[in-house]
Design a protein around this motif. Sequence first.
Motif, short mmCIF file in Angstrom:
data_model
loop_
_atom_site.label_atom_id
_atom_site.label_comp_id
_atom_site.label_asym_id
_atom_site.label_seq_id
_atom_site.Cartn_x
_atom_site.Cartn_y
_atom_site.Cartn_z
N ASN A 1 0.80 -1.23 0.00
CA ASN A 1 0.00 0.00 0.00
C ASN A 1 0.83 1.28 0.00
O ASN A 1 0.27 2.38 0.05
N HIS B 1 -8.10 1.82 8.12
CA HIS B 1 -7.77 2.27 6.75
C HIS B 1 -6.87 1.24 6.06
O HIS B 1 -7.26 0.10 5.94
N ASP B 2 -5.65 1.63 5.65
CA ASP B 2 -4.78 0.68 4.94
C ASP B 2 -3.58 0.27 5.78
O ASP B 2 -2.53 -0.10 5.25
N ARG C 1 -7.74 -1.43 1.48
CA ARG C 1 -8.00 -0.71 2.72
C ARG C 1 -9.40 -1.01 3.23
O ARG C 1 -10.27 -1.49 2.50
N SER D 1 -13.00 -5.27 2.51
CA SER D 1 -12.89 -3.85 2.87
C SER D 1 -13.38 -3.56 4.28
O SER D 1 -13.76 -2.44 4.60
#
Length: 347
Positions: free
Chosen positions: A185, A309-310, A288, A255
């Motif tokens: 990421n 989030h990621d 994410r 997700s």
Amino acid sequence: MTNSEEKETSILIIYTGGTIGMVQHPHSGTLAPFKFDQIKKEIPELNKFNYNIETVTFTPPLDSSNMSPRNWVKIARIIQKNYNRFNGFVVLHGTDTMAYTASALSYMFENLDKPIIFTGSQLPIGTLRTDGKENLITSVEIAAARKNGMSLVPEVCIYFDFKLYRGNRAVKRDADLFSAFRSVNYPELAVAGVDIRFRTEFIHCNENKGILKVNTQFDDNVVILKIFPGINQQVFNSVFNIPGLKGVVLETFGSGNVPTSRWLINCIKKAIRRNIILLNVTQCEGGRVSMGQYETSLDLIKAGVVSGHDMTTEAAITKLMFLLGQELPVTEIKMRLNKSLRGEISE
């Protein structure tokens, strides 16, 4: 780097343990740590750098599987004690938990303006086909890299197999290949070939130029709970009723999704009402958490689960331990979990 900068460059190598520090005994054939106070003798290639290189060794060296927050603090204290004497630091560490330690160190150092480069190897440095020499030599060169008196990479990083990664973005991806680490990421900070190409647009610089602060408090009353098809209520309740539990990293599907079973959501709600912090990260290697994108994560938002989030799992669990260790109010911890502290989240 100019010749004058090179002559005055000092690098501290900290050997914590791991495969990289092993050499084969000439008679018995067994592997044992080599004497790091003789590192330039063991690795004569380092003499070609015109650097002052000193070493500190953990006694006894630790297999990285035995690393704990206490050892993270030990590494940080060594760096803090020697911070003004050296231009950069190279930490030799076993690969299994390197991403956890690098993530933890990234949170501990506030206003960092010098490189802390983690590296290791898949084969002992004393074996013929070792990847350890290249990893170590290039890590030293990166730790020493400066321009106009400023470090080129003032971050906690992992260098492995010709690539430099932000420490809290990397994960160990393979137990056998030399390319043991990967950062899905976030781009590599540098790539080593004939030259080392620094990707300065992705490197964090300390623009505030504040005084270095080292925060060493961690709270390990946390757990990682991986969601899987068929997870049952008894398992869930057992985890959430661990005595003293303060935080849970939920590894969810895609997700950020979980089964929509009412018992599961109710268990999460009860935990949050008891001020247990829940941080949602994806099980996927890339991508994410986007809670609310699907119905299966909507209830998590309503319950008060925090989006990771990621973030990697390694970055998430160490960040949770770190923030809990600061004894902040729960609302403040949740706010900081949701924001990037050291580049661990894409914003």
